[in-house]
Design a protein around this motif. Structure first.
Motif, short mmCIF file in Angstrom:
data_model
loop_
_atom_site.label_atom_id
_atom_site.label_comp_id
_atom_site.label_asym_id
_atom_site.label_seq_id
_atom_site.Cartn_x
_atom_site.Cartn_y
_atom_site.Cartn_z
N ASP A 32 0.43 -1.37 -0.25
CA ASP A 32 -0.32 -0.25 -0.40
C ASP A 32 1.33 0.93 0.38
OD1 ASP A 32 -1.86 2.28 0.85
OD2 ASP A 32 -3.00 0.35 1.67
N HIS A 40 1.72 -2.92 5.59
CA HIS A 40 0.83 -3.10 4.62
C HIS A 40 0.66 -3.28 3.25
CE1 HIS A 40 -3.28 -0.30 4.82
NE2 HIS A 40 -3.00 -1.84 3.53
N LEU A 42 -2.63 -5.01 -0.22
CA LEU A 42 -3.39 -5.49 -0.94
C LEU A 42 -3.65 -6.34 -1.35
CD1 LEU A 42 -3.86 -1.19 -2.08
CD2 LEU A 42 -4.95 -2.27 0.15
N HIS A 103 -7.11 -5.34 2.60
CA HIS A 103 -5.92 -4.85 3.10
C HIS A 103 -5.21 -5.65 4.62
CE1 HIS A 103 -6.49 -0.87 2.75
NE2 HIS A 103 -8.12 -1.06 1.87
N ILE A 105 -2.72 -5.86 7.29
CA ILE A 105 -1.78 -5.08 8.08
C ILE A 105 -1.19 -5.68 9.19
CG2 ILE A 105 -2.40 -2.54 9.05
CD1 ILE A 105 -4.85 -2.11 7.57
#
Length: 136
Positions: A32, A40, A42, A103, A105
């Protein structure tokens, strides 16, 4: 299928550069560019689907299996204490790019990132009403 106005479709087409962590015939996982935490990621399907409701069930299943595998790798590589797996649908739920994505994270204890809410209450009447509606 792609959407010429979708930023994720442009990334998937290579029109916008990205840091690719993983890729197969159906998905691309990128870092990301506005991460909540270092690492992080995606998960993006290569076909354009606006949200989980428009995506074929088989592909949804594959996306979450991939999320599980990448979460395990993330934990191993980054040594994080936890991982948020976040998938928003529609503006009211926080979706800002209308191309299905997940996502991942990485979280560390005491990182102060957030992604929590204050628990509410569920009345007996609301519980009964919801159970009736969902049992139809």
């Amino acid at each position: 299928m792609t959407d010429k106005n979708c930023i994720f479709c442009k990334i998937l087409a290579g029109d916008i550069p990205s840091a690719v962590v993983y890729e197969d015939e159906e998905f691309k996982i990128i870092l990301d560019v506005g991460p909540a935490a270092k690492g992080h990621m995606l998960i993006l399907p290569k076909e354009h689907y606006s949200d989980i409701l428009t995506m074929p069930e088989e592909l949804v299943a594959k996306a979450f299996i991939l999320a599980k595998k990448m979460a395990a790798k993330m934990e191993s590589v980054l040594g994080c204490d936890g991982i948020n797996v976040v998938q928003n649908n529609h503006e009211a739920a926080g979706q800002t790019v209308f191309h299905f994505h997940i996502h991942l994270i990485p979280r560390m204890k005491h990182d102060k990132i957030g992604v929590t809410w204050k628990p509410g209450t569920l009345s007996d009447a609301d519980r009964k009403d919801l159970l009736e509606k969902f049992s139809r």
